[in-house]
Write an enzyme that holds these catalytic residues in place. Structure first.
Site, PDB file in Angstrom:
ATOM      1  N   ASP A  34       1.039  -1.196  -0.008  1.00 49.62           N
ATOM      2  CA  ASP A  34       0.068   0.064   0.057  1.00 49.62           C
ATOM      3  C   ASP A  34       0.836   1.176  -0.010  1.00 49.62           C
ATOM      4  O   ASP A  34       1.517   1.616   1.009  1.00 49.62           O
ATOM      5  CB  ASP A  34      -0.693   0.015   1.089  1.00 49.62           C
ATOM      6  CG  ASP A  34      -1.810   1.109   1.364  1.00 49.62           C
ATOM      7  OD1 ASP A  34      -1.622   1.905   0.499  1.00 49.62           O
ATOM      8  OD2 ASP A  34      -2.671   1.265   2.131  1.00 49.62           O
ATOM      9  N   SER A  56      -0.338  13.557 -16.350  1.00 53.69           N
ATOM     10  CA  SER A  56      -1.614  13.545 -17.178  1.00 53.69           C
ATOM     11  C   SER A  56      -1.719  14.786 -18.017  1.00 53.69           C
ATOM     12  O   SER A  56      -1.525  15.942 -17.346  1.00 53.69           O
ATOM     13  CB  SER A  56      -2.722  13.208 -16.487  1.00 53.69           C
ATOM     14  OG  SER A  56      -4.070  13.546 -17.067  1.00 53.69           O
ATOM     15  N   TYR A  62      -8.418  15.494 -10.244  1.00 52.68           N
ATOM     16  CA  TYR A  62      -7.693  14.601 -10.864  1.00 52.68           C
ATOM     17  C   TYR A  62      -6.265  15.601 -11.435  1.00 52.68           C
ATOM     18  O   TYR A  62      -5.269  15.552 -11.400  1.00 52.68           O
ATOM     19  CB  TYR A  62      -8.246  13.823 -12.161  1.00 52.68           C
ATOM     20  CG  TYR A  62      -7.228  13.149 -12.854  1.00 52.68           C
ATOM     21  CD1 TYR A  62      -6.252  12.008 -12.453  1.00 52.68           C
ATOM     22  CD2 TYR A  62      -7.340  13.194 -14.265  1.00 52.68           C
ATOM     23  CE1 TYR A  62      -5.606  11.497 -13.024  1.00 52.68           C
ATOM     24  CE2 TYR A  62      -6.446  12.213 -15.137  1.00 52.68           C
ATOM     25  CZ  TYR A  62      -5.693  11.535 -14.398  1.00 52.68           C
ATOM     26  OH  TYR A  62      -4.746  10.540 -15.114  1.00 52.68           O
ATOM     27  N   LYS A  70      -2.375  15.571 -10.542  1.00 56.12           N
ATOM     28  CA  LYS A  70      -1.357  15.257 -11.522  1.00 56.12           C
ATOM     29  C   LYS A  70      -0.578  16.592 -11.779  1.00 56.12           C
ATOM     30  O   LYS A  70       0.718  16.563 -12.094  1.00 56.12           O
ATOM     31  CB  LYS A  70      -2.084  15.062 -12.862  1.00 56.12           C
ATOM     32  CG  LYS A  70      -2.508  13.496 -12.979  1.00 56.12           C
ATOM     33  CD  LYS A  70      -1.516  12.563 -12.409  1.00 56.12           C
ATOM     34  CE  LYS A  70      -1.799  11.217 -12.554  1.00 56.12           C
ATOM     35  NZ  LYS A  70      -0.798  10.209 -12.014  1.00 56.12           N
TER      36      LYS A  70
END
Length: 248
Positions: free
Chosen positions: A62, A141, A154, A158
């Protein structure tokens, strides 16, 4: 037994792009540590590599747990002797309007998308320094620089990864450690299909100049280049492997 090749750790290696990266690096001669919190996925990736004649092992990890990450890399150092390459690929994505994100979702995405990259880099950098260098590739991204419907969180994750990459490249270069990032275009992996429907992929393909969506192997090739001797003078670079999406 210590590996006969350089060692690469790939997070999120249990499926999709991570699995493709792990396979490609094994083809390039690395002993790959396929890390994933999904122990079965990590095992399947490592078994597939070994079945193709490569060197690999699975690591159930993890990456949001700093103590677990530091302990895992300490064990790798003791047993394998080195870590030459680190690929921070692990990510969890959900799309929603900005006003709808709750605290658990924000904490979850930043935990696996940003904090995990910090923890693995903290763990890998001392090893790389001790052996005289290494290379790190983080997965960014196009969302970091382009608006994506429902992608505010998101994009924030990123964007942070991109900034972390650039700053770390400046900080670690004198230690012989190169840090770069890859910005993948749209790749319809199982994980991506869980959050993007067919219409969304058709839209993404229409905005991709090369006329197709990406394949996991396309992204793996970009990562492999940045880790390779051919990129020995490349650091602090964000490589868009997106079929031209960013220019549309």
């Amino acid at each position: 037994m210590a590996p006969t090749h350089k060692v690469a750790v790939v997070t999120g290696a249990g499926r999709g792009i991570g699995r493709a990266v792990a396979a490609r690096l094994a083809e390039d001669g690395y002993h790959v540590v396929a890390a994933d919190r999904d122990a079965d996925g990590a095992r399947e990736s490592a078994e597939a590599i070994r079945g193709s004649g490569g060197q690999a092992e699975a690591l159930a990890l993890d990456v949001t747990d700093r103590t677990a990450v530091l302990n895992a890399f300490a064990e790798l150092r003791q047993r394998l002797g080195r870590v030459d390459a680190l690929v921070n690929n692990a990510m969890w994505i959900t799309y929603a309007p900005l006003v709808d994100f709750d605290e658990d979702t924000v904490d979850g995405m930043f935990g696996i998308g940003v904090k995990a990259a910090i923890w693995t880099m903290q763990a890998a950098v001392p090893l790389m320094r001790a052996q005289g260098g290494g290379a790190i590739v983080n997965l960014s991204s196009p969302a970091a620089v382009r608006s994506v419907p429902g992608g505010a969180l998101y994009a924030a994750v990123k964007g942070a990864v991109t900034s972390l990459t650039l700053q770390s490249a400046g900080e670690l270069g004198r230690d012989g450690i190169r840090v770069n990032a890859v910005m993948p275009g749209s790749v319809p992996t199982d994980g991506a299909r869980a959050v993007v429907d067919d219409a969304g992929f058709r839209l993404r393909m229409s905005r991709t100049p090369v006329g197709r969506l990406g394949r996991p192997e396309d992204i793996a090739a970009a990562v492999a280049f940045l880790l390779s001797p051919d990129a020995a003078f490349v650091s602090g670079h964000v490589l868009a492997a997106d079929g031209g999406f960013l220019v549309t």
